[in-house]
Scaffold this motif. Structure first.
Motif, mmCIF file in Angstrom:
data_model
loop_
_atom_site.group_PDB
_atom_site.id
_atom_site.type_symbol
_atom_site.label_atom_id
_atom_site.label_comp_id
_atom_site.label_asym_id
_atom_site.label_seq_id
_atom_site.Cartn_x
_atom_site.Cartn_y
_atom_site.Cartn_z
ATOM 1 N N VAL A 37 0.838 -1.203 0.000
ATOM 2 C CA VAL A 37 0.000 0.000 0.000
ATOM 3 C C VAL A 37 0.871 1.249 0.000
ATOM 4 O O VAL A 37 0.608 2.207 -0.733
ATOM 5 C CB VAL A 37 -0.966 -0.019 1.206
ATOM 6 N N GLY A 38 1.921 1.251 0.808
ATOM 7 C CA GLY A 38 2.833 2.391 0.844
ATOM 8 C C GLY A 38 3.511 2.628 -0.492
ATOM 9 O O GLY A 38 3.686 3.774 -0.913
ATOM 10 N N TRP A 42 3.169 5.968 -2.641
ATOM 11 C CA TRP A 42 4.404 6.694 -2.925
ATOM 12 C C TRP A 42 4.552 6.946 -4.427
ATOM 13 O O TRP A 42 4.911 8.041 -4.850
ATOM 14 C CB TRP A 42 5.594 5.905 -2.402
ATOM 15 N N ASN A 43 4.277 5.930 -5.239
ATOM 16 C CA ASN A 43 4.435 6.074 -6.692
ATOM 17 C C ASN A 43 3.416 7.039 -7.283
ATOM 18 O O ASN A 43 3.720 7.761 -8.223
ATOM 19 C CB ASN A 43 4.307 4.715 -7.374
ATOM 20 N N ASN A 44 2.220 7.057 -6.762
ATOM 21 C CA ASN A 44 1.172 7.904 -7.334
ATOM 22 C C ASN A 44 1.164 9.319 -6.774
ATOM 23 O O ASN A 44 0.487 10.179 -7.306
ATOM 24 C CB ASN A 44 -0.191 7.261 -7.130
ATOM 25 N N SER A 45 1.878 9.573 -5.702
ATOM 26 C CA SER A 45 1.847 10.906 -5.105
ATOM 27 C C SER A 45 2.838 11.871 -5.758
ATOM 28 O O SER A 45 2.704 13.076 -5.584
ATOM 29 C CB SER A 45 2.132 10.819 -3.609
#
Length: 65
Positions: A37-38, A42-45
């Motif tokens: 989930v992290g 992280w990738n989409n933020s």
């Protein structure tokens, strides 16, 4: 150690460590799920943060009413 039903069965039927193994597996699954989930967050933020930064830098501050 004699390999007979009388010698091995008491060792195989004990459940002393079963709860510990369950907790270790459950904890590992929760940690792995949290990491997945992290990683997705992280990738989409990154692109969202870039959009917010460009929007904020294009705004002007009004000093008079």
């Amino acid at each position: 150690m004699i390999v007979t039903k009388k010698g091995i069965w008491p060792r195989l039927s004990r459940e002393d460590g079963a709860v510990t193994v369950d907790w270790v597996v459950l904890t590992a699954a929760i940690v792995a799920l949290g990491m997945i989930v992290g990683l997705v967050i992280w990738n989409n933020s990154g692109s969202l943060a870039q959009s917010v930064a460009s929007y904020l830098s294009s705004q002007e501050v009004q000093t008079a009413f």
